[in-house]
Motif scaffolding. Sequence first.
Motif: not given
Lengths: 331, 348
Positions: B86-89, B137-148, B150-158
């Motif tokens: 929820x935070x990084x989303x 949901x702890x695990x599922x959203x933890x995965x999403x947390x890391x994906x987001x 990473x994507x936040x930084x990578x896509x912004x730089x791209x």
Amino acid sequence: MVRWQKKAVAAGAALVLVTALGACSSSGGKKEEEKSSGSTGNVANTPRMKVALITHSGPGDTFWDIVRRGAEAAAQKDNIELQYSSDPDGAAQANLVQTAIDSKVDGIAVTLNKPDAVIPNVKKAVAAGIPVTVLNGGLDTWKTSGAIGYFSQDERIAGQATGEKLKALGAKKVICVIHEQGNVSLEARCQGIKDKFGAVENLNVNGSDQPGTQATITSKLQQDKAADYVVALNAGIALTAVQAAKDAGSAAKIGSFDMSKAMAKAVKDGTVDFAVDQQPYLQGYLAVDAIWLNKTNGDTIGGGEATLTGPAFIDKTNIDAVEKYATAGTR
Amino acid sequence: MASTITTPDSIDDRVSTRSVGVRLLSRPEIGSLVGAAVILLFFVATAAPFRDIHNTGTILYGAALIGVMAVPVSLLMIGGEFDLSAGVAVTTAGLTAGIVAYQLSVNVWVGMVAALALALLIGAFNGWLLMRTGLPSFLVSLGTFFILQGLNIAVTRLTSGAVASNSISDMDGFGTAHAVFASQFKVGGITIKIIVVWWIVFVAIAAWILLRTKIGNWIFAVGGDAAAARAVGVPVKKVKIGLFMTVGFFAWFTGMQLLFVQNGVVQSGEGVGKEFLYIIAAVVGGCLLTGGYGSVVGGAVGALIFGMVQLGVVYAGWNPDWFKAFLGAMLLLATIVNLVVKNKAEAR
């Protein structure tokens, strides 16, 4: 998929399409941005080298992006393959140094803001014959690590210079905003200001939460009506402080450390009084270039002493000369 | 009122009418309300600027920054699930709106619609994966947390070549969007940020849905015992996916607030750690970590407690070195008062 979900998706897609059609912005945006093409000069014909740049930066921080750009510019010119990695955790950063040693790089540029954790591995690298340069942090400790050069500003001196500047500007009471509680460099800056200025109060905020930071600075200015200057220690926080002062109905002026595109604009239009630039681009550039010079010509930049990259004050008098570099993301 | 649970005609002692006082005391949020009152009195007594009515707007703003997201997070927690993404989303939504508008040179509102679509998709993905795999949901959203993250930084730089999005403050639609998400107005000398108004509206709507509609009953049911809920015909999958998408919607809203309050620029590294603040607000407000119990109003009070403590420490002018320690102690105090009051209420 159930029917209502299909409907919702269809409605959403239609909404996107409808708004996208004929919704072009008449101002701003990428189309309007003039992309100045960077000059692609000649590349050194010395053998290809591999250099690791290892910092203590958290991810997605504009300051460190500028450091990295400087390092990449030097790497490109010197025919170096640059491997960038970072971790804010001291032990993890030390491990990254070990990884660089293991992958047999030709040189390591490293920050020593967490000296106790990182120095043992830096010594290992030196023992393995890998030249190491230190940038950004570690003024007191870099020599003991066996590094060949140091590129940074002295945070205490930068703080003291800021204290003198505030005195000259006629400030009476200063709030020094620390955006990472317990960061030695940031504490040193505030301490430096205190050395020369006196009436300084520190305020801790969470640097990765801008709206929360704004509310905290607002409340501080509401609490301390005597405060007439807020000194932020990075550009993002300074711009947040501008808004906070407005919210608090305070006449406090804003001073800052570090530059950015937005900061250049703020200095130009007078919302931020001054910025203390430690030239992060230069830190990254020199730390990599020093390795190349050492490898190819046995040179040491600084001749065994620290090379200071700041403090350079940027205010209304000299912003015009700096602005275009800040806009390009290299100052 | 459309409840699936029918009220029995004859009243036995388990459902006999209780006095208003007892009913009030058995509400999940009552403990946090008492906790909030204690904290309020404490700071009114110790911090002079806290007593100044003009500063109320600042405190409410600090609370609303957590409170808006505490609304869906409370609902989700009552529904028995967590969302660590929820935070990084929030950051993802802000970045998406900024990047889309800037890169395509389109009206800011177009970028915002794209961000809304993405935010809802992230929620739907979390919910769908959860139901599909049966993982916590702890695990599922933890995965999403890391994906987001990473994507936040990578896509912004791209797209922008830097780690912050390009400013969209001079683009069409910025003014209207800024008015909706980040404007402010004065009421009797108090500056109120519009997010505070939105927050109150959202709390009211969500509380009504939770307490007065069939969907509200479903949320309690899936959080209490998903298998039993399924057995009596509650569409468990739909409810849980819907709850995650609600988190997505609010992440979008908060992301827009983040974007417009910062003059159209978002740093890609932001938002990490905020998910815990949302969860803390919900828990302080009386939501059970195990689901099936809690309230939206409680989550709002939890956010208010956090806001009061966070800014109260500053208003009191205490040594900043102690800031986090004070904050932790105050939150524990609020939670313990909460617990004591709840236990007392249940003992009756």
